[in-house]
Scaffold this active site. Structure first.
Site, PDB file in Angstrom:
ATOM      1  N   GLU A   1       0.763  -1.061  -0.100  1.00 17.81           N
ATOM      2  CA  GLU A   1       0.002  -0.065   0.159  1.00 17.81           C
ATOM      3  C   GLU A   1       0.866   1.064  -0.089  1.00 17.81           C
ATOM      4  O   GLU A   1       1.979   1.135   0.904  1.00 17.81           O
ATOM      5  CB  GLU A   1      -0.858  -0.117   1.255  1.00 17.81           C
ATOM      6  CG  GLU A   1      -1.653   1.113   1.481  1.00 17.81           C
ATOM      7  CD  GLU A   1      -2.570   1.030   2.781  1.00 17.81           C
ATOM      8  OE1 GLU A   1      -3.562   1.560   2.916  1.00 17.81           O
ATOM      9  OE2 GLU A   1      -1.897   0.593   3.977  1.00 17.81           O
TER      10      GLU A   1
ATOM     11  N   HIS B   1       2.315   4.669   0.928  1.00 21.55           N
ATOM     12  CA  HIS B   1       2.650   5.507   2.156  1.00 21.55           C
ATOM     13  C   HIS B   1       3.252   6.751   1.649  1.00 21.55           C
ATOM     14  O   HIS B   1       4.418   7.167   2.579  1.00 21.55           O
ATOM     15  CB  HIS B   1       3.367   4.655   2.970  1.00 21.55           C
ATOM     16  CG  HIS B   1       2.639   3.651   3.966  1.00 21.55           C
ATOM     17  ND1 HIS B   1       2.367   2.491   3.348  1.00 21.55           N
ATOM     18  CD2 HIS B   1       2.062   3.764   5.223  1.00 21.55           C
ATOM     19  CE1 HIS B   1       1.657   1.826   4.139  1.00 21.55           C
ATOM     20  NE2 HIS B   1       1.490   2.550   5.200  1.00 21.55           N
TER      21      HIS B   1
ATOM     22  N   ASP C   1       3.578  -1.472   5.938  1.00 18.42           N
ATOM     23  CA  ASP C   1       2.723  -2.298   6.956  1.00 18.42           C
ATOM     24  C   ASP C   1       3.464  -3.584   7.221  1.00 18.42           C
ATOM     25  O   ASP C   1       3.473  -4.020   8.403  1.00 18.42           O
ATOM     26  CB  ASP C   1       1.419  -2.405   6.566  1.00 18.42           C
ATOM     27  CG  ASP C   1       0.579  -0.900   6.533  1.00 18.42           C
ATOM     28  OD1 ASP C   1       1.131  -0.035   7.075  1.00 18.42           O
ATOM     29  OD2 ASP C   1      -0.474  -1.128   5.610  1.00 18.42           O
TER      30      ASP C   1
ATOM     31  N   HIS D   1      -1.967  -3.602   9.389  1.00 20.18           N
ATOM     32  CA  HIS D   1      -2.719  -2.974   8.400  1.00 20.18           C
ATOM     33  C   HIS D   1      -3.998  -2.519   9.003  1.00 20.18           C
ATOM     34  O   HIS D   1      -4.915  -3.795   9.016  1.00 20.18           O
ATOM     35  CB  HIS D   1      -2.882  -3.759   7.150  1.00 20.18           C
ATOM     36  CG  HIS D   1      -3.423  -2.953   6.099  1.00 20.18           C
ATOM     37  ND1 HIS D   1      -3.112  -1.693   5.423  1.00 20.18           N
ATOM     38  CD2 HIS D   1      -4.488  -3.710   5.335  1.00 20.18           C
ATOM     39  CE1 HIS D   1      -3.955  -1.477   4.629  1.00 20.18           C
ATOM     40  NE2 HIS D   1      -4.881  -2.494   4.242  1.00 20.18           N
TER      41      HIS D   1
ATOM     42  N   GLU E   1      -7.171  -2.258   7.891  1.00 20.50           N
ATOM     43  CA  GLU E   1      -8.383  -2.753   7.240  1.00 20.50           C
ATOM     44  C   GLU E   1      -8.445  -4.118   7.314  1.00 20.50           C
ATOM     45  O   GLU E   1      -9.394  -4.781   6.871  1.00 20.50           O
ATOM     46  CB  GLU E   1      -8.338  -2.098   5.662  1.00 20.50           C
ATOM     47  CG  GLU E   1      -8.712  -0.770   5.446  1.00 20.50           C
ATOM     48  CD  GLU E   1      -7.374   0.176   5.516  1.00 20.50           C
ATOM     49  OE1 GLU E   1      -7.561   1.296   5.122  1.00 20.50           O
ATOM     50  OE2 GLU E   1      -6.424  -0.005   5.932  1.00 20.50           O
TER      51      GLU E   1
ATOM     52  N   HIS F   1      -1.563   7.665   8.748  1.00 17.74           N
ATOM     53  CA  HIS F   1      -1.339   6.921   7.668  1.00 17.74           C
ATOM     54  C   HIS F   1      -0.166   7.467   7.172  1.00 17.74           C
ATOM     55  O   HIS F   1      -0.375   8.710   6.631  1.00 17.74           O
ATOM     56  CB  HIS F   1      -2.486   6.718   6.801  1.00 17.74           C
ATOM     57  CG  HIS F   1      -2.012   5.778   5.471  1.00 17.74           C
ATOM     58  ND1 HIS F   1      -1.689   4.514   5.600  1.00 17.74           N
ATOM     59  CD2 HIS F   1      -1.885   6.368   4.263  1.00 17.74           C
ATOM     60  CE1 HIS F   1      -1.333   4.344   4.456  1.00 17.74           C
ATOM     61  NE2 HIS F   1      -1.467   5.204   3.509  1.00 17.74           N
TER      62      HIS F   1
ATOM     63  N   GLU G   1       3.914   5.951  11.924  1.00 13.96           N
ATOM     64  CA  GLU G   1       4.854   4.970  10.846  1.00 13.96           C
ATOM     65  C   GLU G   1       6.106   5.400  10.346  1.00 13.96           C
ATOM     66  O   GLU G   1       7.117   4.380  10.200  1.00 13.96           O
ATOM     67  CB  GLU G   1       3.790   4.839   9.708  1.00 13.96           C
ATOM     68  CG  GLU G   1       2.615   4.005   9.942  1.00 13.96           C
ATOM     69  CD  GLU G   1       1.855   3.657   8.835  1.00 13.96           C
ATOM     70  OE1 GLU G   1       1.286   2.515   8.632  1.00 13.96           O
ATOM     71  OE2 GLU G   1       1.389   4.633   7.979  1.00 13.96           O
TER      72      GLU G   1
END
Length: 264
Positions: free
Chosen positions: A33, A35, A44, A119, A121, A175, A180
């Site tokens: 994904e 970032h 992630d 992650h 989701e 995010h 992160e």
């Protein structure tokens, strides 16, 4: 020192570990994904694997290969599945993969399976897969147990205050932001290019979703908040809080030995 990562050890060493009374395996899960421009697509997965490695070392557990694809990124938590580079699984596929892998580990002798999620989701689909896997294993007479944890749930208020001295704006916009990025600067600094980081106000998110997704509703960077202020020092604060919390939670549920010095 022998590696805790399953892919690094031979089959006989693996079999000896599984034969132990409290054989435990930690399965990291992440995603592929975007970032933002300053970090890679594998954040992630990289973070959940690294955190799992620290926890496994303390608990005498093994770390399974990482689930590197996750459920669809959503605009209100990950920027959206329309973002270039974000490559996702359907919910049913993720649930099925979790069920298959968990049942395989249980069938080989692991009575204690831990999934460490990286992650947002993913959570409900992992939950479904684990529930099915454990239920079916117990129907056959196996003493199977499992745990599901997301690492950010173990960041305590004291640590948040140190990492976000100007105030924490909320998990929904973390995010590609300070949390992160700080962990990546600590664990994988060579993969972060802060010269490409974009400083912008936090995303103003609606309390609902629309279909099809509207790219204009989230920042063009793909990050939901600015990574400015991230540092390896703040990453260390976060890593300590997370690994201590996860290790203590697993120990409490499974009565595994924890290095007392490591969790002070």
């Amino acid at each position: 020192m022998q590696s805790v990562f399953l892919e690094d050890i031979d089959a006989e060493t693996y079999a000896a570990h599984v034969a132990q009374p409290h054989a435990t395996v930690i399965i990291p899960t992440g995603a592929t994904e975007q970032h933002g421009p300053h970090m890679p697509l594998g954040v992630d997965a990289m973070l959940s694997r690294a955190i799992a490695g620290v926890v496994a070392t303390r608990l005498g557990a093994l770390v399974a290969p990482t689930f590197s694809y996750g459920y669809k990124s959503q605009p209100r938590s990950g920027g959206g599945n329309h973002r270039v580079g974000t490559t996702s699984l359907s919910g049913s596929t993720l649930t099925g993969q979790v069920e298959d892998v968990a049942r395989s580990f249980i069938g080989q002798g692991f009575t204690r399976v831990v999934i460490l999620n990286g992650h947002f989701e993913n959570y409900q689909f992992i939950y479904e897969g684990l529930e099915i896997a454990v239920g079916r294993a117990r129907e056959t007479g196996l003493d199977a147990r499992a745990m599901l944890l997301s690492y950010w749930d173990f960041v305590d208020e004291e640590t948040l205050g140190k990492v976000f001295p100007d105030g924490f704006l909320g998990w929904d916009i973390e995010h590609g932001g300070v949390l992160e990025t700080s962990l990546m600067l600590l664990l994988h600094p060579e993969k972060v290019d802060m010269s490409r980081a974009v400083n912008h106000p936090p995303a103003q998110l609606k309390p609902y979703d629309i279909f099809p997704e509207d790219p204009a509703r989230t920042p063009a960077s793909g990050c939901l908040s600015s990574p400015f202020g991230a540092s390896a020092e703040r990453g260390k604060l976060l890593l300590d809080a997370v690994t201590n919390g996860v290790a203590l939670a697993v120990e409490a549920e499974y009565s595994l030995p924890v290095d007392a010095l490591a969790v002070k």
